[in-house]
Scaffold this active site. Structure first.
Site, PDB file in Angstrom:
ATOM      1  N   CYS A   1       0.840  -1.206   0.000  1.00 48.93           N
ATOM      2  CA  CYS A   1       0.000   0.000   0.000  1.00 48.93           C
ATOM      3  C   CYS A   1       0.868   1.246   0.000  1.00 48.93           C
ATOM      4  O   CYS A   1       0.515   2.266  -0.580  1.00 48.93           O
ATOM      5  CB  CYS A   1      -0.921   0.016   1.208  1.00 48.93           C
ATOM      6  SG  CYS A   1      -2.277  -1.140   1.035  1.00 48.93           S
TER       7      CYS A   1
ATOM      8  N   CYS B   1      14.301   5.591  -4.594  1.00 45.06           N
ATOM      9  CA  CYS B   1      12.843   5.465  -4.731  1.00 45.06           C
ATOM     10  C   CYS B   1      12.247   6.229  -3.556  1.00 45.06           C
ATOM     11  O   CYS B   1      12.761   7.273  -3.177  1.00 45.06           O
ATOM     12  CB  CYS B   1      12.409   3.999  -4.766  1.00 45.06           C
ATOM     13  SG  CYS B   1      12.841   3.079  -3.287  1.00 45.06           S
TER      14      CYS B   1
END
Ligand code: ZN
Length: 479
Positions: free
Chosen positions: A285, A437
């Site tokens: 998520c 990232c």
């Protein structure tokens, strides 16, 4: 004469998942004898060792309880339906003390008490029940609130996280004033305020193979509100080993799944998903996002199933997987079968104790490979940029994440992880390359991919762009 025997959900695992079995018989006793000779595993659930029908098994011919007819000698006719109603069909023997309800509790639970499906007896069952929530996040929030409000007498919560700003979009247990607090501290306070008549048991630890069985042991129902595969398999295997029901819910972006895995009565999570997807295939998520209200819907369904299990009312979601698509607003229900070859709950289980779930899910590389991955801290990156170093910065996140915050001003360029293999030659080999990232997980995989492709001057940015925002430039958005 063909008679249909309706098999209750908890026993369907013993009749190859069938809800109905047709037999040719003239009496109830003969019909059952045929059933257990066709499905011998069912015998011990229906009969005692000396061949008597077990006392908690009730039989109905059509709408009539055979105890009020001729018992097992009751005749059955063509087209009749014989229904088996064992008390285990939902009734969990709650392990808590059967407690009386005080005047305040009677008033508080009055909307329950006037319903025949709950009543005083049902409310006492709820009070005696012990339910363990794994995770106090998106699913844990509605779960905790509704189970506490409904009067589940003992609620354990396992979580070792603190409340951060990204939680508040869906984790309705917490408010802005809770930022930075341990979740369990804030959750316990909130749940005690919702219902002071119940006991909240905080387990402020990370659930591991070493502590799971001990933590689970005193509870009647385990509710899985986690967001990662290692913990899901850990929760499943521990529940199978201990014979406890696992009320499962999962969410991702706009989709939800709900089921009740109860190996005693149906399939387990491994019957459905024998092995986890390879790391990185299914984003978490945190990487893929989740719509704010979705955990409210899925977690509420988990709370509902938990309460039904405790009450022994209704038809539990055992052997069924509910799929919810919030964008289309559609529900689908799939029947799940128990896999006789399931490594956890099958006939010859290979999992007889808890294992290393990080390794099982491919999340732990051999120590040497992990050590070998070159890392650069955000402070080191800043210093090199400040000194005029012509580093190449590759951002392997998704374009929508780039839109939120990026290091374009520092020269970063975007190559989403999924497209990296097509762009290996676009990454220069003659300059130092720093890959980042959001928090460092995807970029570690990218660095591994580049090293495997022969690049030598590649570094992973430790902590990702989150660390950059937190430690170098707090004026940028944090997500
Ligand atoms: Zn299984």
């Amino acid at each position: 004469m063909s008679t249909t025997i309706r098999i209750p959900t908890p026993l369907r695992g013993f009749v190859e998942g069938q809800g109905e079995v047709a037999v040719q018989a003239e009496t109830v006793g003969a019909a059952l004898a045929q059933l257990v000779s066709a499905f011998p595993q069912l015998r011990r659930h229906l009969y005692t060792e000396d061949g008597q029908l077990r006392s908690f098994v009730n039989l109905y011919v059509n709408e009539e309880d055979v105890r009020y007819l001729a018992g097992v000698a009751t005749p059955v006719n063509e087209g009749d339906t014989l229904t088996i109603v064992p008390s285990i069909a939902g009734g969990l023997a709650a392990s808590g003390e059967a407690a009386e309800l005080s005047q305040e509790e009677l008033a508080r639970y009055s909307r329950h008490l006037i319903m025949p499906e709950v009543g005083i007896e049902g409310q006492k069952k709820l009070k005696a029940a012990r339910v363990l929530l794994i995770g106090a996040g998106g699913l844990g929030s509605p779960l905790g609130l509704y189970l506490a409000a409904a009067g589940i007498g003992t609620i354990g919560v396992v979580d070792d996280d603190v409340v951060d700003a990204t939680n508040l979009q869906r984790q309705v247990l917490y408010g802005t004033s809770d930022l930075g607090r341990p979740k369990l501290e804030a959750a316990s306070e909130r749940l005690r305020d919702v219902n002071p008549h119940i006991v909240i048991v905080p387990h402020p630890v990370r659930l591991t193979s070493a502590n799971a069985l001990e933590i689970f042991q005193p509870y009647d129902v385990i509710v899985d509100g986690t967001d990662n595969f290692p913990t899901r398999y850990l929760v499943n295997d521990a529940c199978v080993l201990l014979g406890k029901p696992n009320v499962y819910g999962s969410i991702f972006r706009f989709e939800g799944q709900v089921s009740v895995f109860y190996a005693k009565a149906g399939p387990c999570y491994r019957c459905l998903f024998r092995e986890p997807p390879p790391p990185g295939l299914v984003p978490s998520c945190a990487e893929g996002g989740v719509l704010g209200v979705l955990p409210g819907i899925v977690g509420s369904l988990q709370a509902l199933e938990t309460i039904k299990l405790v009450l022994g009312e209704g038809e539990p979601l055992i052997g069924r997987l509910l799929l919810f698509d919030a964008l289309a607003l559609r529900w689908r229900e799939l029947r799940l079968r128990k896999n006789p070859e399931c490594p956890a709950c099958g006939e010859k289980p290979s999992i007889t104790g808890l294992i290393d779930y990080e390794e099982f899910c491919g999340l732990r590389r051999p120590a040497a490979a992990l050590d070998a991955l070159p890392e650069l801290t955000v402070h080191e990156l800043k210093a090199r940029l400040d000194s005029g170093d012509r580093l190449v910065i590759i951002d392997v996140r998704e374009p929508f994440e780039w839109e939120i915050v990026n290091l374009e001003a520092q020269g970063a360029r975007l190559i989403p992880l999924g497209q990296l293999s097509d762009h290996l030659d676009d990454v220069p080999r003659d300059r130092d390359v720093v890959v980042h990232c959001r928090t460092g997980g995807r970029s570690a995989r990218a660095v591994r991919q580049l090293l495997d492709a022969g690049h030598e001057r590649v570094w992973n940015l430790t902590g990702g762009i989150r660390a950059w925002v937190e430690q170098i430039d707090p004026s940028l958005p944090l997500y």
